[in-house]
Design an enzyme around this catalytic site. Structure first.
Site, PDB file in Angstrom:
ATOM      1  CB  THR A   1     -28.145  76.005 -56.565  1.00  0.00           C
ATOM      2  OG1 THR A   1     -28.812  76.780 -58.122  1.00  0.00           O
ATOM      3  CG2 THR A   1     -26.947  76.779 -57.648  1.00  0.00           C
TER       4      THR A   1
ATOM      5  CG  PHE B   1     -32.625  71.320 -62.482  1.00  0.00           C
ATOM      6  CD1 PHE B   1     -32.251  71.123 -64.133  1.00  0.00           C
ATOM      7  CD2 PHE B   1     -33.586  70.891 -61.704  1.00  0.00           C
ATOM      8  CE1 PHE B   1     -32.684  73.286 -63.436  1.00  0.00           C
ATOM      9  CE2 PHE B   1     -34.016  72.895 -61.798  1.00  0.00           C
ATOM     10  CZ  PHE B   1     -32.954  73.084 -63.051  1.00  0.00           C
ATOM     11  CE  LYS B   2     -31.370  74.841 -60.749  1.00  0.00           C
ATOM     12  NZ  LYS B   2     -31.610  75.831 -58.957  1.00  0.00           N
ATOM     13  CG  ASP B   3     -27.387  66.947 -58.211  1.00  0.00           C
ATOM     14  OD1 ASP B   3     -26.594  67.783 -57.793  1.00  0.00           O
ATOM     15  OD2 ASP B   3     -28.325  66.245 -57.829  1.00  0.00           O
TER      16      ASP B   3
END
Length: 476
Positions: free
Chosen positions: A152, A119-121
């Site tokens: 991250t 999800f960090k993308d």
């Protein structure tokens, strides 16, 4: 729109002025002076928007010092279907964060279709493009110092690789990430990427980043920037998918939804808090922790007691192996009525390894009004949740998402849609999936052989001066 420090001793600045720096000079975190608010008419207008239009609408309320046409270009460049090529199908890629229905009123919010499968993308790709825009406009360069417990780091490096005027120095706990996560980061050979494996745990890495950021002279001289979720732009970008998820599972703005968020550093769920403060009809925000349950303890008792590196567990959901949640300060800032003196008092205890109790002045009684509840999970729980999800729905989830789903199932309410934030694709945690299901998770074809690629990294002790010296040597 101006941004102020949670500790109240730094000047109010614009978005572009805080973008590169991370921490405020007084050691606090930046927050908007006041939250912009979306009313019912705004929500109706936003309901039919695609992801790019929704992102532009939300971001333009929080970023007013970048011309609208330029911001629009940045958003459109960031949220293209081809960047999210690991989605289940073409429409899912276009949706950026599609929802997957498990059963009535229970959904996964799919956030892991980007280049590093996490999800960090979604935030980091935006951050990379914002950095490049601001640096080019000002003729500057920056040296990013970050800490990662797994996701991250790779998201930042893939977003920043090859970016003009940007170098990345990423600290990670040596031998405490999954094999896939390690290979994703350490196999990068780009000249502007530097991986440093620290003998310690994530909190040691995070403490070094904060200590360097608090050395204002070194920070200025070495042009140190930040991409961890202490960077407000990371939180801003994540606000968008709460709105996207809400609109996907509701028909009218009279409906409420709840979100279950796997939580370590409090950045992802903090974005949900911001979305709620901006007017999104969120009923509950579930903070789902693993065995490192500092946040769960707070939301049950009102006591925030970071454990310290010696008492941080290495678990099968390693991206949440954190016992000092950096973004928690942002929520407490709101909880104590934006009383900066109170925040300074509380974090003067945390910064020297102490704890604080918000029952003493009645602040903890106000937590329920912000919609927060919590729960925790352990290795046995997540293995069983992965098995149950595969058996009942034919869906394979990663270990962190399993923690979120386990807590979600404990707190479901009739007729209130529950969205569990999927934080990574299961391919990133093959060992755990094999243990749970007896088979390897599907890995995108383009990532076969990733583990066998040559790796480039340095192993160093958790020593602030040594890290400073390393940075200095490599930016000359």
């Amino acid at each position: 729109m101006k941004y102020i420090s949670t500790r109240g001793q730094s000047p109010a600045l614009s978005f572009s002025e805080i973008l590169l720096g991370g921490l405020a000079p007084d050691g606090g975190l930046y927050m908007p002076e006041a939250y912009p608010h979306f009313d019912d008419a705004d929500l109706n207008a936003m309901r039919g928007m695609n992801y790019r239009d929704l992102a532009f609408t939300i971001l333009s309320r929080l970023i007013d010092d970048i011309p609208a046409s330029d911001l629009r270009t940045i958003v459109d460049k960031t949220y293209r279907a081809e960047v999210y090529a690991y989605a289940r199908d073409e429409q899912s890629a276009e949706d950026i964060t599609p929802t997957l229905k498990l059963e009535d009123n229970l959904y996964l919010l799919s956030l892991s279709n980007g280049p590093t499968l996490a999800f960090k993308d979604i935030a980091m790709q935006l951050l990379g493009n914002l950095f490049e825009y601001v640096l080019a406009k000002e003729g500057q360069e920056t040296n990013i110092l970050g800490a990662t417990s797994g996701d991250t780091g790779s998201a930042a490096e893939y977003a920043m690789r090859g970016k003009k005027g940007v170098r990345v120095f990423m600290l990670s706990p040596h031998k405490k990430m999954s094999r896939f996560q390690t290979a994703q980061m350490f196999s990068l050979q780009d000249e502007n990427i530097f991986n440093i494996a620290i003998n310690g745990v994530f909190d040691d890495c995070q403490d070094i980043v904060k200590a360097v950021s608090n050395d204002l002279a070194f920070k200025a001289q070495s042009k140190i920037g930040a991409v961890n979720s202490i960077n407000w732009a990371r939180v801003v970008a994540q606000v968008v998918y709460y709105f996207k998820g809400y609109f996907a599972v509701t028909k009218t703005n009279a409906e409420q939804v709840s979100f279950s968020v796997p939580s370590g550093n409090f950045g992802n769920v903090c974005a949900g808090h911001v979305a709620r403060m901006m007017g999104l009809p969120i009923k509950k925000l579930l903070v789902a922790t693993n065995e490192n349950d500092v946040l769960d303890e707070f939301f049950r008792t009102g006591i925030y007691r970071p454990r310290g590196s010696a008492n941080t567990y290495h678990t099968s959901s390693p991206s949440m192996d954190i016992s000092k949640a950096s973004n928690f300060e942002r929520f407490v800032f709101d909880l104590v009525g934006r009383n900066t003196e109170k925040v300074r008092q509380l974090w003067s205890k945390v910064d020297v390894g102490g704890a604080f109790d918000l029952n003493e002045e009645g602040y903890f009684d106000k937590v329920a009004g912000y919609g927060f509840i919590s729960g925790s999970s352990n290795h046995a729980n997540r293995m069983q949740t992965i098995r149950n999800t595969f058996d009942h729905y034919g869906v394979t989830i990663d270990t962190h998402t399993a923690d979120g789903l386990k807590v979600a199932l404990e707190h479901r309410e009739a007729d209130v849609p529950m969205l569990v934030l999927e934080t990574a694709l299961p391919a990133k945690f093959e060992e755990a999936i094999v243990e749970a299901l007896g088979q390897n998770p599907e890995r995108p074809a383009s990532l076969h052989g990733l583990d066998a690629l040559p790796q480039r990294f340095e192993v160093m002790e958790a020593d602030i001066d040594s890290i400073k010296q390393y940075i200095t040597q490599h930016i000359r």
